[in-house]
Design a protein around this motif. Structure first.
Motif, PDB file in Angstrom:
ATOM      1  N   PHE A  87      -3.278   5.007   9.841  1.00 57.77           N
ATOM      2  CA  PHE A  87      -3.479   5.408   8.440  1.00 57.77           C
ATOM      3  C   PHE A  87      -4.220   6.741   8.356  1.00 57.77           C
ATOM      4  O   PHE A  87      -3.905   7.569   7.506  1.00 57.77           O
ATOM      5  CB  PHE A  87      -4.223   4.326   7.659  1.00 57.77           C
TER       6      PHE A  87
ATOM      7  N   SER B 231      -9.705  -3.030   0.275  1.00 58.56           N
ATOM      8  CA  SER B 231      -8.969  -3.000   1.550  1.00 58.56           C
ATOM      9  C   SER B 231      -9.644  -2.043   2.516  1.00 58.56           C
ATOM     10  O   SER B 231     -10.770  -1.616   2.291  1.00 58.56           O
ATOM     11  CB  SER B 231      -7.505  -2.605   1.302  1.00 58.56           C
ATOM     12  N   GLY B 232      -8.952  -1.688   3.579  1.00 58.19           N
ATOM     13  CA  GLY B 232      -9.539  -0.833   4.613  1.00 58.19           C
ATOM     14  C   GLY B 232      -9.978  -1.692   5.794  1.00 58.19           C
ATOM     15  O   GLY B 232      -9.958  -2.930   5.723  1.00 58.19           O
TER      16      GLY B 232
ATOM     17  N   HIS C 204      -8.645  -8.149   0.202  1.00 58.53           N
ATOM     18  CA  HIS C 204      -8.219  -8.436   1.572  1.00 58.53           C
ATOM     19  C   HIS C 204      -9.277  -9.381   2.138  1.00 58.53           C
ATOM     20  O   HIS C 204     -10.456  -9.005   2.210  1.00 58.53           O
ATOM     21  CB  HIS C 204      -8.162  -7.153   2.396  1.00 58.53           C
TER      22      HIS C 204
ATOM     23  N   LYS D 186      -8.095   9.400  -3.655  1.00 60.22           N
ATOM     24  CA  LYS D 186      -8.765  10.190  -2.607  1.00 60.22           C
ATOM     25  C   LYS D 186      -9.227  11.544  -3.114  1.00 60.22           C
ATOM     26  O   LYS D 186      -8.650  12.092  -4.047  1.00 60.22           O
ATOM     27  CB  LYS D 186      -7.795  10.404  -1.438  1.00 60.22           C
TER      28      LYS D 186
ATOM     29  N   PHE E 252      -5.347   1.230  11.678  1.00 58.17           N
ATOM     30  CA  PHE E 252      -6.214   2.082  10.850  1.00 58.17           C
ATOM     31  C   PHE E 252      -6.248   3.516  11.376  1.00 58.17           C
ATOM     32  O   PHE E 252      -6.389   4.454  10.606  1.00 58.17           O
ATOM     33  CB  PHE E 252      -7.598   1.449  10.688  1.00 58.17           C
TER      34      PHE E 252
ATOM     35  N   HIS F 176       0.867  -1.194   0.000  1.00 55.76           N
ATOM     36  CA  HIS F 176       0.000   0.000   0.000  1.00 55.76           C
ATOM     37  C   HIS F 176       0.896   1.234   0.000  1.00 55.76           C
ATOM     38  O   HIS F 176       1.791   1.355   0.858  1.00 55.76           O
ATOM     39  CB  HIS F 176      -0.867   0.034   1.252  1.00 55.76           C
ATOM     40  N   LEU F 177       0.629   2.148  -0.921  1.00 57.12           N
ATOM     41  CA  LEU F 177       1.470   3.339  -1.032  1.00 57.12           C
ATOM     42  C   LEU F 177       1.636   4.060   0.313  1.00 57.12           C
ATOM     43  O   LEU F 177       2.752   4.267   0.786  1.00 57.12           O
ATOM     44  CB  LEU F 177       0.869   4.303  -2.082  1.00 57.12           C
ATOM     45  N   ASN F 178       0.519   4.432   0.946  1.00 57.29           N
ATOM     46  CA  ASN F 178       0.636   5.237   2.166  1.00 57.29           C
ATOM     47  C   ASN F 178       1.134   4.432   3.368  1.00 57.29           C
ATOM     48  O   ASN F 178       1.441   5.007   4.407  1.00 57.29           O
ATOM     49  CB  ASN F 178      -0.688   5.932   2.493  1.00 57.29           C
TER      50      ASN F 178
ATOM     51  N   ASP G  81       3.031  -5.628   2.651  1.00 59.62           N
ATOM     52  CA  ASP G  81       1.808  -4.936   3.080  1.00 59.62           C
ATOM     53  C   ASP G  81       2.086  -3.437   3.257  1.00 59.62           C
ATOM     54  O   ASP G  81       1.672  -2.621   2.444  1.00 59.62           O
ATOM     55  CB  ASP G  81       1.273  -5.551   4.376  1.00 59.62           C
ATOM     56  N   ASP G  82       2.783  -3.114   4.354  1.00 59.21           N
ATOM     57  CA  ASP G  82       3.058  -1.703   4.679  1.00 59.21           C
ATOM     58  C   ASP G  82       4.479  -1.634   5.234  1.00 59.21           C
ATOM     59  O   ASP G  82       4.671  -1.683   6.455  1.00 59.21           O
ATOM     60  CB  ASP G  82       2.051  -1.220   5.732  1.00 59.21           C
TER      61      ASP G  82
ATOM     62  N   HIS H  63      -2.735   9.881   6.405  1.00 56.90           N
ATOM     63  CA  HIS H  63      -3.472  10.579   5.350  1.00 56.90           C
ATOM     64  C   HIS H  63      -3.561  12.086   5.615  1.00 56.90           C
ATOM     65  O   HIS H  63      -3.608  12.882   4.677  1.00 56.90           O
ATOM     66  CB  HIS H  63      -4.869   9.955   5.165  1.00 56.90           C
TER      67      HIS H  63
ATOM     68  N   THR I 227      -3.067   1.804  -4.175  1.00 60.28           N
ATOM     69  CA  THR I 227      -3.402   2.989  -3.389  1.00 60.28           C
ATOM     70  C   THR I 227      -4.870   3.348  -3.589  1.00 60.28           C
ATOM     71  O   THR I 227      -5.464   3.031  -4.621  1.00 60.28           O
ATOM     72  CB  THR I 227      -2.473   4.176  -3.736  1.00 60.28           C
ATOM     73  N   THR I 228      -5.444   3.996  -2.577  1.00 65.78           N
ATOM     74  CA  THR I 228      -6.843   4.394  -2.610  1.00 65.78           C
ATOM     75  C   THR I 228      -6.942   5.799  -3.181  1.00 65.78           C
ATOM     76  O   THR I 228      -6.473   6.753  -2.540  1.00 65.78           O
ATOM     77  CB  THR I 228      -7.430   4.414  -1.175  1.00 65.78           C
TER      78      THR I 228
ATOM     79  N   GLU J 150      -9.159 -11.211   7.341  1.00 65.68           N
ATOM     80  CA  GLU J 150      -8.304 -10.586   8.371  1.00 65.68           C
ATOM     81  C   GLU J 150      -8.976 -10.666   9.738  1.00 65.68           C
ATOM     82  O   GLU J 150      -8.327 -10.540  10.771  1.00 65.68           O
ATOM     83  CB  GLU J 150      -8.053  -9.115   8.041  1.00 65.68           C
TER      84      GLU J 150
HETATM   85  P1  5GP Z   1      -3.313   4.086   0.612  1.00 68.40           P
HETATM   86  O1  5GP Z   1      -4.403   3.329  -0.073  1.00 68.40           O
HETATM   87  O2  5GP Z   1      -3.813   5.308   1.325  1.00 68.40           O
HETATM   88  O3  5GP Z   1      -2.148   4.385  -0.271  1.00 68.40           O
HETATM   89  O4  5GP Z   1      -2.703   3.088   1.721  1.00 68.40           O
HETATM   90  C1  5GP Z   1      -3.209   2.995   3.037  1.00 68.40           C
HETATM   91  C2  5GP Z   1      -4.567   2.325   3.046  1.00 68.40           C
HETATM   92  O5  5GP Z   1      -4.431   0.944   2.647  1.00 68.40           O
HETATM   93  C3  5GP Z   1      -5.198   2.231   4.432  1.00 68.40           C
HETATM   94  O6  5GP Z   1      -5.924   3.395   4.728  1.00 68.40           O
HETATM   95  C4  5GP Z   1      -6.104   1.013   4.311  1.00 68.40           C
HETATM   96  O7  5GP Z   1      -7.305   1.349   3.671  1.00 68.40           O
HETATM   97  C5  5GP Z   1      -5.313   0.113   3.389  1.00 68.40           C
HETATM   98  N1  5GP Z   1      -4.500  -0.848   4.162  1.00 68.40           N
HETATM   99  C6  5GP Z   1      -3.184  -0.780   4.445  1.00 68.40           C
HETATM  100  N2  5GP Z   1      -2.788  -1.858   5.154  1.00 68.40           N
HETATM  101  C7  5GP Z   1      -3.869  -2.619   5.326  1.00 68.40           C
HETATM  102  C8  5GP Z   1      -4.090  -3.891   5.962  1.00 68.40           C
HETATM  103  O8  5GP Z   1      -3.206  -4.527   6.550  1.00 68.40           O
HETATM  104  N3  5GP Z   1      -5.371  -4.367   5.919  1.00 68.40           N
HETATM  105  C9  5GP Z   1      -6.376  -3.702   5.277  1.00 68.40           C
HETATM  106  N4  5GP Z   1      -7.576  -4.276   5.279  1.00 68.40           N
HETATM  107  N5  5GP Z   1      -6.204  -2.525   4.663  1.00 68.40           N
HETATM  108  C10 5GP Z   1      -4.959  -1.985   4.685  1.00 68.40           C
END
Ligand code: 5GP
Length: 376
Positions: free
Chosen positions: A61, A199-200, A227, A100, A58, A15-17, A316-317, A65, A97-98, A230
């Motif tokens: 995150f 995801s989320g 996902h 936004k 979360f 995931h980017l962020n 993952d992250d 953000h 990435t989500t 979990e």
């Molecule tokens: P983004 O989409 O903002 O680049 O990356 C962060 C987002 O990825 C988080 O806000 C969340 O929605 C999702 N995310 C990151 N790691 C996980 C995880 O381990 N499980 C789930 N379900 N979502 C994740």
């Protein structure tokens, strides 16, 4: 160089962020702190805390953000994340990435993704292949392909990383918002977008909310990763498996029936060892479904590696969980007693599960062939 770093690797769940460098996060927090927009010491404490259960992740995150809500920052973090993966010999990266919206910054989902693409183009130290299978009916696609190939044939001798993008649907989103993301992904296919991720926070949202958008995406030829599992939600796990996604991530809270179904469907699983332990979705590596070590003579139903189920090791992250792809391979090797040769094969097998097409797969096979000779 460390053997795990030297080995070519494929990263399919990043995931980017979640992959931002700690140093960049601290710099962004300090800047916002100086402008009175956040209280820096509080933010610093959260960033430096490394043991977080799933719900706290979360919250983290949401904080990240707040720090990354303008186009320039999105471009910067994308560039850095690609440089970091390339530096540890990730040869193919599927970055998710989500998209936004942020009205106060003039950001919508499309402009967010344009900022991500700008980040891909900003990388100069390595060659980034963002698109090598053009649709010649589409002028924009053909132009990008030509530019990419020109770079490749320049003979710059630069290291190369293939990057493809997945757009994530956040479980907080509505059906309409999910559909908007899918339509954006379709419109950006010629720019390296290959699929959709769901995801989320897994305790938020209903599968049926996202299903129409995911079905539409699938009909239109986008590949889907979910996902899945979990948290213990057997009804949702079954519904997700019945959807036949191209891959799933995590698969932590499966029971016997779910393992049997997953294995019969042969859906590849993106395994994130450090993330699962840090978020406490799996209590210890001894009982991780990558390959339980409690009794080596007895292959338990959940043991994916020893039963030959398709799996790929991922981070993952990497920022949030302070890990790296090399670190995940090294951890799996030491935790499950797998030799380097087999780990190399595991990395190589991941090429079969990428969302890019055959041309990229063939080129990656060559990268692994070459590495097999030099790493002996
Ligand atoms: P983004 O989409 O903002 O680049 O990356 C962060 C987002 O990825 C988080 O806000 C969340 O929605 C999702 N995310 C990151 N790691 C996980 C995880 O381990 N499980 C789930 N379900 N979502 C994740």
């Amino acid at each position: 160089m460390d053997w795990w770093v030297s080995m070519p690797k494929v990263e399919l769940h990043a995931h980017l962020n979640g992959s931002i460098r700690d140093s960049t996060l601290m710099e962004l927090a300090r800047e916002l702190g100086n402008r009175g927009l956040v209280h820096f010491p509080d933010v610093e404490r959260v960033i430096l805390k490394h043991d977080r259960a799933l719900t706290e992740v979360f919250k983290m995150f949401d904080l990240i953000h707040i720090l990354t809500t303008d186009h320039e920052t999105v471009t910067r973090i994308t560039k850095e994340v690609i440089e970091d993966f390339a530096a540890e010999n990730v040869v193919y990266l599927e970055l998710r990435t989500t998209p936004k919206k942020n009205v106060s910054k003039g950001m919508n989902k499309k402009s967010y993704m344009e900022a991500v693409l700008e980040g891909l183009r900003a990388v100069s130290t390595i060659e980034v292949d963002i698109f090598s299978e053009p649709n010649f009916d589409c002028p924009a696609s053909a132009a990008i392909y030509a530019r990419n190939n020109e770079c490749a044939s320049n003979g710059t001798g630069k290291k190369k990383i293939y990057v493809r993008l997945l757009l994530s649907i956040d479980r907080r989103e509505t059906t309409e918002a999910a559909m908007e993301t899918v339509k954006l992904a379709l419109a950006m296919r010629h720019l390296g977008v290959v699929g959709i991720d769901l995801s989320g926070n897994p305790i938020i949202g209903e599968w049926l909310t996202f299903l129409p958008a995911l079905e539409f995406a699938k009909e239109q030829g986008l590949l889907i990763t979910l996902h899945c599992g979990e948290v213990p939600n057997q009804v949702e796990i079954h519904a997700m498996l019945d959807f036949l996604p191209a891959r799933i991530g995590h698969a932590c809270c499966f029971g016997e029936e779910e393992w049997a179904k997953l294995k019969s469907l042969k859906i590849p699983v993106e395994i994130c060892l450090t993330s699962n332990i840090r978020t406490e979705t799996i209590s210890s590596l001894d009982i991780h479904h990558f390959g339980e070590v409690s009794d080596p003579l007895w292959i338990v139903l959940s043991d994916l590696y020893n039963s030959g189920h398709p799996i790929v090791l991922c981070t993952d992250d990497s920022g949030v969980f302070s890990t790296s792809v090399s670190g995940e391979y090294s951890l799996a090797s030491s935790s499950f007693g797998i030799q380097k040769r087999e780990m190399f094969q595991l990395a190589r097998n991941a090429v079969n599960f990428i969302f890019a097409g055959n041309k990229v797969k063939q080129e990656l096979e060559q990268v692994f062939d070459l590495a097999a000779k030099t790493l002996e």
